[in-house]
Motif scaffolding. Structure first.
Motif, PDB file in Angstrom:
ATOM      1  N   MET A   1       2.158   2.792  -9.591  1.00  0.00           N
ATOM      2  CA  MET A   1       1.537   1.750 -10.413  1.00  0.00           C
ATOM      3  C   MET A   1       1.980   0.354 -10.008  1.00  0.00           C
ATOM      4  SD  MET A   1       1.400   3.490 -14.216  1.00  0.00           S
ATOM      5  CE  MET A   1       3.193   3.650 -14.373  1.00  0.00           C
ATOM      6  N   ALA A   2       3.154   0.238  -9.365  1.00  0.00           N
ATOM      7  CA  ALA A   2       3.658  -1.062  -8.938  1.00  0.00           C
ATOM      8  C   ALA A   2       3.009  -1.546  -7.642  1.00  0.00           C
ATOM      9  CB  ALA A   2       5.174  -1.011  -8.752  1.00  0.00           C
ATOM     10  N   ALA A   3       2.384  -0.645  -6.899  1.00  0.00           N
ATOM     11  CA  ALA A   3       1.762  -1.008  -5.629  1.00  0.00           C
ATOM     12  C   ALA A   3       0.366  -1.580  -5.859  1.00  0.00           C
ATOM     13  CB  ALA A   3       1.697   0.211  -4.715  1.00  0.00           C
ATOM     14  N   ASP A   4      -0.136  -2.264  -4.844  1.00  0.00           N
ATOM     15  CA  ASP A   4      -1.460  -2.867  -4.951  1.00  0.00           C
ATOM     16  C   ASP A   4      -2.572  -1.862  -4.683  1.00  0.00           C
ATOM     17  OD1 ASP A   4      -0.384  -5.496  -5.405  1.00  0.00           O
ATOM     18  OD2 ASP A   4       0.109  -5.561  -3.268  1.00  0.00           O
ATOM     19  N   LEU A   5      -2.329  -0.954  -3.749  1.00  0.00           N
ATOM     20  CA  LEU A   5      -3.338   0.036  -3.380  1.00  0.00           C
ATOM     21  C   LEU A   5      -2.623   1.357  -3.129  1.00  0.00           C
ATOM     22  CD1 LEU A   5      -6.442   0.125  -2.796  1.00  0.00           C
ATOM     23  CD2 LEU A   5      -5.865  -0.106  -0.388  1.00  0.00           C
ATOM     24  N   ARG A   6      -3.160   2.454  -3.717  1.00  0.00           N
ATOM     25  CA  ARG A   6      -2.474   3.744  -3.673  1.00  0.00           C
ATOM     26  C   ARG A   6      -3.387   4.817  -3.095  1.00  0.00           C
ATOM     27  NH1 ARG A   6      -1.824   2.551  -9.123  1.00  0.00           N
ATOM     28  NH2 ARG A   6      -4.111   2.598  -9.060  1.00  0.00           N
ATOM     29  N   ILE A   7      -2.983   5.419  -1.977  1.00  0.00           N
ATOM     30  CA  ILE A   7      -3.737   6.506  -1.360  1.00  0.00           C
ATOM     31  C   ILE A   7      -2.950   7.799  -1.564  1.00  0.00           C
ATOM     32  CG2 ILE A   7      -4.882   7.348   0.716  1.00  0.00           C
ATOM     33  CD1 ILE A   7      -5.805   4.561  -0.286  1.00  0.00           C
ATOM     34  N   GLY A   8      -3.595   8.818  -2.138  1.00  0.00           N
ATOM     35  CA  GLY A   8      -2.923  10.080  -2.405  1.00  0.00           C
ATOM     36  C   GLY A   8      -3.686  11.263  -1.848  1.00  0.00           C
ATOM     37  N   LYS A   9      -3.145  12.427  -2.103  1.00  0.00           N
ATOM     38  CA  LYS A   9      -3.728  13.680  -1.631  1.00  0.00           C
ATOM     39  C   LYS A   9      -4.793  14.158  -2.606  1.00  0.00           C
ATOM     40  CE  LYS A   9      -2.264  18.386  -0.406  1.00  0.00           C
ATOM     41  NZ  LYS A   9      -1.113  19.313  -0.402  1.00  0.00           N
ATOM     42  N   ASP A  10      -5.825  14.796  -2.074  1.00  0.00           N
ATOM     43  CA  ASP A  10      -6.991  15.116  -2.905  1.00  0.00           C
ATOM     44  C   ASP A  10      -6.867  16.405  -3.709  1.00  0.00           C
ATOM     45  OD1 ASP A  10      -7.186  16.920  -0.854  1.00  0.00           O
ATOM     46  OD2 ASP A  10      -9.241  16.425  -0.273  1.00  0.00           O
ATOM     47  N   ALA A  11      -5.819  17.195  -3.525  1.00  0.00           N
ATOM     48  CA  ALA A  11      -5.703  18.440  -4.291  1.00  0.00           C
ATOM     49  C   ALA A  11      -4.281  18.962  -4.247  1.00  0.00           C
ATOM     50  CB  ALA A  11      -6.653  19.501  -3.713  1.00  0.00           C
ATOM     51  N   ASP A  12      -3.955  19.811  -5.236  1.00  0.00           N
ATOM     52  CA  ASP A  12      -2.669  20.518  -5.272  1.00  0.00           C
ATOM     53  C   ASP A  12      -1.455  19.587  -5.233  1.00  0.00           C
ATOM     54  OD1 ASP A  12      -4.066  22.949  -5.278  1.00  0.00           O
ATOM     55  OD2 ASP A  12      -4.168  22.948  -3.101  1.00  0.00           O
ATOM     56  N   THR A  13      -1.604  18.408  -5.771  1.00  0.00           N
ATOM     57  CA  THR A  13      -0.501  17.452  -5.804  1.00  0.00           C
ATOM     58  C   THR A  13      -0.483  16.795  -7.176  1.00  0.00           C
ATOM     59  OG1 THR A  13      -0.700  17.041  -3.434  1.00  0.00           O
ATOM     60  CG2 THR A  13       0.501  15.420  -4.706  1.00  0.00           C
TER      61      THR A  13
ATOM     62  N   VAL B   1       0.858  -1.183   0.000  1.00  0.00           N
ATOM     63  CA  VAL B   1       0.000   0.000   0.000  1.00  0.00           C
ATOM     64  C   VAL B   1       0.896   1.236   0.000  1.00  0.00           C
ATOM     65  CG1 VAL B   1      -1.860   1.230   1.180  1.00  0.00           C
ATOM     66  CG2 VAL B   1      -1.729  -1.283   1.331  1.00  0.00           C
ATOM     67  N   VAL B   2       0.547   2.228  -0.811  1.00  0.00           N
ATOM     68  CA  VAL B   2       1.316   3.474  -0.863  1.00  0.00           C
ATOM     69  C   VAL B   2       0.536   4.596  -0.198  1.00  0.00           C
ATOM     70  CG1 VAL B   2       2.018   5.335  -2.420  1.00  0.00           C
ATOM     71  CG2 VAL B   2       2.781   3.005  -2.853  1.00  0.00           C
ATOM     72  N   ALA B   3       1.248   5.390   0.595  1.00  0.00           N
ATOM     73  CA  ALA B   3       0.711   6.630   1.159  1.00  0.00           C
ATOM     74  C   ALA B   3       1.493   7.772   0.528  1.00  0.00           C
ATOM     75  CB  ALA B   3       0.865   6.637   2.681  1.00  0.00           C
ATOM     76  N   ALA B   4       0.910   8.386  -0.497  1.00  0.00           N
ATOM     77  CA  ALA B   4       1.602   9.420  -1.280  1.00  0.00           C
ATOM     78  C   ALA B   4       1.007  10.788  -0.974  1.00  0.00           C
ATOM     79  CB  ALA B   4       1.503   9.115  -2.769  1.00  0.00           C
ATOM     80  N   GLU B   5       1.621  11.484  -0.020  1.00  0.00           N
ATOM     81  CA  GLU B   5       1.112  12.787   0.399  1.00  0.00           C
ATOM     82  C   GLU B   5       1.494  13.916  -0.561  1.00  0.00           C
ATOM     83  OE1 GLU B   5       1.737  13.959   4.424  1.00  0.00           O
ATOM     84  OE2 GLU B   5       1.664  11.907   5.182  1.00  0.00           O
ATOM     85  N   GLY B   6       2.448  13.635  -1.453  1.00  0.00           N
ATOM     86  CA  GLY B   6       2.934  14.705  -2.319  1.00  0.00           C
ATOM     87  C   GLY B   6       3.177  14.229  -3.726  1.00  0.00           C
ATOM     88  N   HIS B   7       3.873  15.074  -4.492  1.00  0.00           N
ATOM     89  CA  HIS B   7       4.078  14.840  -5.910  1.00  0.00           C
ATOM     90  C   HIS B   7       4.682  13.465  -6.182  1.00  0.00           C
ATOM     91  CE1 HIS B   7       2.974  18.933  -6.260  1.00  0.00           C
ATOM     92  NE2 HIS B   7       4.158  19.459  -5.956  1.00  0.00           N
TER      93      HIS B   7
END
Length: 218
Positions: free
Chosen positions: A110-122, A94-100
């Protein structure tokens, strides 16, 4: 580079934060592989976290813009091996991607199974065409497997960069949430995914992805 592996409640949290853009160089790749070795032995799920407000801006430009073509080829090759390992890893990733997450950063998503990112300005996306480069074959094959069919032309040929819900629709993310919720959301999913039987999960992942993996390694 502040790199840390912490295993708690069977979840391996790999945090990498260089205070800048988390460029992928030789040292970071080795640290990732060492951490994945330990996670494979002692955890049931993995969370990748690029630190507060960031994820990954791509390969180390001090190598990629230098004159040493052999070093560039070596770095891309080692990066490809890491991406294939993540994509075929026997535990949920699982990825926690808070930024760019640009270029190699987007490939890591794309290599991770589940990707959580920031909802704006990223920014999430593949900018290779726009900067006069061609996406390496391992990245191209992964993108064709993970991105939405309707987004592949604009993502791969037009170098469109996405934000929030647009990145979810394109296939770079699975969910976009406020920044302060990114890591917690990723951890919540990891808590659920760690309950999956390891052998069936690992074998199903390989069966589902073996054709793409073969093309990535060709």
């Amino acid at each position: 580079m502040a790199f840390n592996l912490a295993i708690n409640n069977d979840i391996a949290v790999i945090t990498f934060d260089d205070g800048k853009v988390n460029a992928v160089g030789f040292e970071l790749i080795q640290q990732f592989n060492d951490a994945l070795d330990e996670a494979e032995q002692n955890a049931k799920a993995v969370v990748l976290h690029g630190g507060e407000g960031k994820f990954c801006g791509g390969f180390d430009l001090s190598v990629m813009k230098a004159d040493d073509k052999a070093k560039q080829h070596e770095l891309v090759s080692k990066g490809a091996e890491l991406i294939v390992r993540l994509y075929s890893f026997p535990l949920p990733v699982v990825v926690a991607a808070e930024g760019h997450s640009i270029a190699m950063g987007a490939i890591m998503l794309m290599a991770a199974d589940l990707r959580i990112g920031k909802d704006a300005d990223t920014k999430y996306g593949l900018n290779e065409t726009a900067i006069g480069m061609v996406l390496p074959p391992f990245g191209m094959e992964l993108a064709k497997a993970r991105l939405a069919n309707t987004s592949q032309t604009e993502a791969l040929l037009f170098s469109r960069i996405y934000q929030g819900s647009e990145a979810v629709k394109a296939g770079f993310l699975d969910a976009a949430v406020p920044q302060e919720q990114v890591l917690a959301t990723a951890m919540g999913y990891a808590e659920k995914l760690k309950m999956l039987p390891r052998q069936s999960f690992a074998e199903s992942k390989i069966q589902m992805r073996k054709e793409t993996i073969a093309k990535m390694q060709a």
